[in-house]
Design a protein around this motif. Structure first.
Motif, PDB file in Angstrom:
ATOM      1  N   ILE A 168      -1.461  -5.145  12.763  1.00  0.00           N
ATOM      2  CA  ILE A 168      -1.238  -4.060  12.554  1.00  0.00           C
ATOM      3  C   ILE A 168      -0.558  -2.584  13.401  1.00  0.00           C
ATOM      4  O   ILE A 168      -0.280  -1.898  12.411  1.00  0.00           O
ATOM      5  N   LEU A 169       0.291  -3.355  14.325  1.00  0.00           N
ATOM      6  CA  LEU A 169       1.081  -1.919  14.829  1.00  0.00           C
ATOM      7  C   LEU A 169       2.221  -1.778  14.177  1.00  0.00           C
ATOM      8  O   LEU A 169       2.681  -1.311  13.907  1.00  0.00           O
ATOM      9  N   ASN A 170       2.930  -3.120  13.178  1.00  0.00           N
ATOM     10  CA  ASN A 170       3.660  -3.017  13.098  1.00  0.00           C
ATOM     11  C   ASN A 170       3.811  -2.495  11.381  1.00  0.00           C
ATOM     12  O   ASN A 170       4.042  -1.023  10.861  1.00  0.00           O
ATOM     13  N   LEU A 171       1.632  -2.630  10.791  1.00  0.00           N
ATOM     14  CA  LEU A 171       2.104  -1.268   9.484  1.00  0.00           C
ATOM     15  C   LEU A 171       1.558  -0.213  10.768  1.00  0.00           C
ATOM     16  O   LEU A 171       2.361   1.100   9.679  1.00  0.00           O
ATOM     17  N   GLY A 172       1.331   0.402  11.540  1.00  0.00           N
ATOM     18  CA  GLY A 172       1.508   1.246  11.950  1.00  0.00           C
ATOM     19  C   GLY A 172       2.496   1.761  12.186  1.00  0.00           C
ATOM     20  O   GLY A 172       2.369   3.594  11.757  1.00  0.00           O
ATOM     21  N   LEU A 173       3.496   1.421  12.453  1.00  0.00           N
ATOM     22  CA  LEU A 173       4.854   1.210  12.697  1.00  0.00           C
ATOM     23  C   LEU A 173       5.222   1.732  11.184  1.00  0.00           C
ATOM     24  O   LEU A 173       6.202   3.142  11.347  1.00  0.00           O
ATOM     25  N   MET A 174       5.521   1.575  10.587  1.00  0.00           N
ATOM     26  CA  MET A 174       5.829   2.034   8.770  1.00  0.00           C
ATOM     27  C   MET A 174       5.462   2.219   8.978  1.00  0.00           C
ATOM     28  O   MET A 174       6.082   3.688   7.776  1.00  0.00           O
ATOM     29  N   LEU A 175       3.471   2.763   8.939  1.00  0.00           N
ATOM     30  CA  LEU A 175       3.191   3.947   8.166  1.00  0.00           C
ATOM     31  C   LEU A 175       4.015   5.389   8.698  1.00  0.00           C
ATOM     32  O   LEU A 175       4.328   6.352   8.563  1.00  0.00           O
ATOM     33  N   SER A 176       3.765   5.501   9.872  1.00  0.00           N
ATOM     34  CA  SER A 176       4.773   6.407  11.076  1.00  0.00           C
ATOM     35  C   SER A 176       6.054   6.969  10.438  1.00  0.00           C
ATOM     36  O   SER A 176       6.372   7.952  11.157  1.00  0.00           O
ATOM     37  N   GLN A 177       6.785   5.651  10.404  1.00  0.00           N
ATOM     38  CA  GLN A 177       8.137   6.225   9.897  1.00  0.00           C
ATOM     39  C   GLN A 177       8.400   6.592   8.669  1.00  0.00           C
ATOM     40  O   GLN A 177       9.065   7.557   8.409  1.00  0.00           O
ATOM     41  N   LEU A 178       7.329   5.936   7.580  1.00  0.00           N
ATOM     42  CA  LEU A 178       7.181   6.892   5.829  1.00  0.00           C
ATOM     43  C   LEU A 178       7.246   8.017   6.434  1.00  0.00           C
ATOM     44  O   LEU A 178       7.421   9.401   6.249  1.00  0.00           O
ATOM     45  N   ALA A 179       5.713   8.638   7.101  1.00  0.00           N
ATOM     46  CA  ALA A 179       5.547  10.302   7.293  1.00  0.00           C
ATOM     47  C   ALA A 179       6.311  10.864   7.853  1.00  0.00           C
ATOM     48  O   ALA A 179       6.845  12.129   7.897  1.00  0.00           O
ATOM     49  N   LEU A 180       7.294  10.510   8.472  1.00  0.00           N
ATOM     50  CA  LEU A 180       8.642  10.931   9.635  1.00  0.00           C
ATOM     51  C   LEU A 180       9.260  11.559   9.031  1.00  0.00           C
ATOM     52  O   LEU A 180       9.858  12.504   8.327  1.00  0.00           O
ATOM     53  N   LEU A 181       9.584  10.651   7.951  1.00  0.00           N
ATOM     54  CA  LEU A 181      10.561  10.605   6.552  1.00  0.00           C
ATOM     55  C   LEU A 181      10.392  12.039   5.375  1.00  0.00           C
ATOM     56  O   LEU A 181      10.781  12.626   5.051  1.00  0.00           O
TER      57      LEU A 181
END
Length: 215
Positions: free
Chosen positions: A143-156
Motif C-alpha cells: 500500500i505504501l509503494n502504491l501510495g508513493l507511486m500515486l504521489s509522485q505521479l501527482a507531483l509530476l
C-alpha cells in the motif's frame, strides 16, 4: 629574445614560425552529444526527459542504480525515488517554441492530456522495477509503494501543469523551485496525498486557459 644568445638560438625562429601559423589555422573542438541514441528509448515528443536526462545523468544514474541495488530495503529506495522526482521536475524549467508546442496537437486540452499521459507512463516504467522488487521483499509495503507511486505521479502532473500555466515561448522559468519543493514535501507524506492532486487540478485549469492563446 634572450634565446638568441644561447646554444638554443634556433628555437627563437621555430617559435616565431609556430606563432605565425596560429592565425591561419582552423582548429575546432567537437562538442560531444551525450546519449545520442536515447530517443530510441524515449519518444522525441517527450523532449523534456531527453534533454533533462542529458543534463542531469550524473545525478540520475547513480541515484537510480543505488535505489535499484537497495530495492530489498524498506525505506531508503522510496526516499531515493522521491529525490529522483525532484530532479525530474527540473526538466520542465525550459519552455519550447510554439512550433514544437503545436506539433500534432489541435487544442490545449489534447496537448495537455497527451503530455501528461505519455510522461506519466515514463515515470511509472522508470520506477516500476524498484517498487516491484521492494514489494516482493516487503509485501507489507504494498500500500505504501502504491501510495508513493500515486504521489509522485501527482507531483509530476503538477510540475507539467505549472510549466504550461506560465508558458511563454522559448523562455526559461525561474522561481518555481520553492513551490515544487513544498508540493513534493506534501507528496512524500501519505496523509497529505490529496494536496498535490488538488494543486495539480488547479494548475491544469490554468494551463488550459493559458495555452488557448497558442492554439
Amino acid at each position: 629574445m634572450m634565446s638568441l644568445f644561447t646554444q638554443q638560438w634556433y628555437c627563437f625562429f621555430i617559435l616565431q614560425a609556430m606563432l605565425a601559423v596560429i592565425p591561419f589555422s582552423k582548429v575546432t573542438f567537437r562538442q560531444r552529444t551525450l546519449f545520442r541514441n536515447i530517443s530510441k528509448i524515449i519518444p522525441p515528443s517527450d523532449f523534456e526527459w531527453i534533454s533533462g536526462f542529458r543534463r542531469t545523468y550524473a545525478q540520475v544514474i547513480p541515484v537510480y542504480l543505488l535505489a535499484l541495488g537497495l530495492s530489498f530495503v524498506k525505506i531508503i529506495p522510496l526516499f531515493l525515488l522521491w529525490y529522483l522526482t525532484l530532479v525530474i521536475s527540473s526538466f520542465y524549467n525550459e519552455c519550447e517554441s510554439v512550433m514544437i508546442l503545436r506539433e500534432g496537437n489541435d487544442s490545449s486540452v489534447t496537448f495537455l492530456k497527451q503530455k501528461i499521459q505519455s510522461q506519466s507512463i515514463l515515470l511509472i516504467l522508470f520506477y516500476l522495477p524498484v517498487l516491484v522488487i521492494n514489494t516482493a521483499f516487503n509485501f507489507n509495503f504494498l500500500i505504501l509503494n502504491l501510495g508513493l507511486m500515486l504521489s509522485q505521479l501527482a507531483l509530476l502532473i503538477f510540475v507539467i501543469c505549472f510549466k504550461y500555466s506560465n508558458y511563454k515561448p522559448d523562455q526559461i522559468q525561474y522561481g518555481n523551485n520553492l513551490l515544487v519543493i513544498l508540493v513534493s514535501l506534501c507528496a512524500s507524506i501519505p496523509v497529505l496525498l490529496p494536496v498535490p492532486l488538488i494543486i495539480a487540478l488547479k494548475y491544469y485549469s490554468n494551463a488550459k486557459h493559458n495555452l488557448k492563446e497558442y492554439f
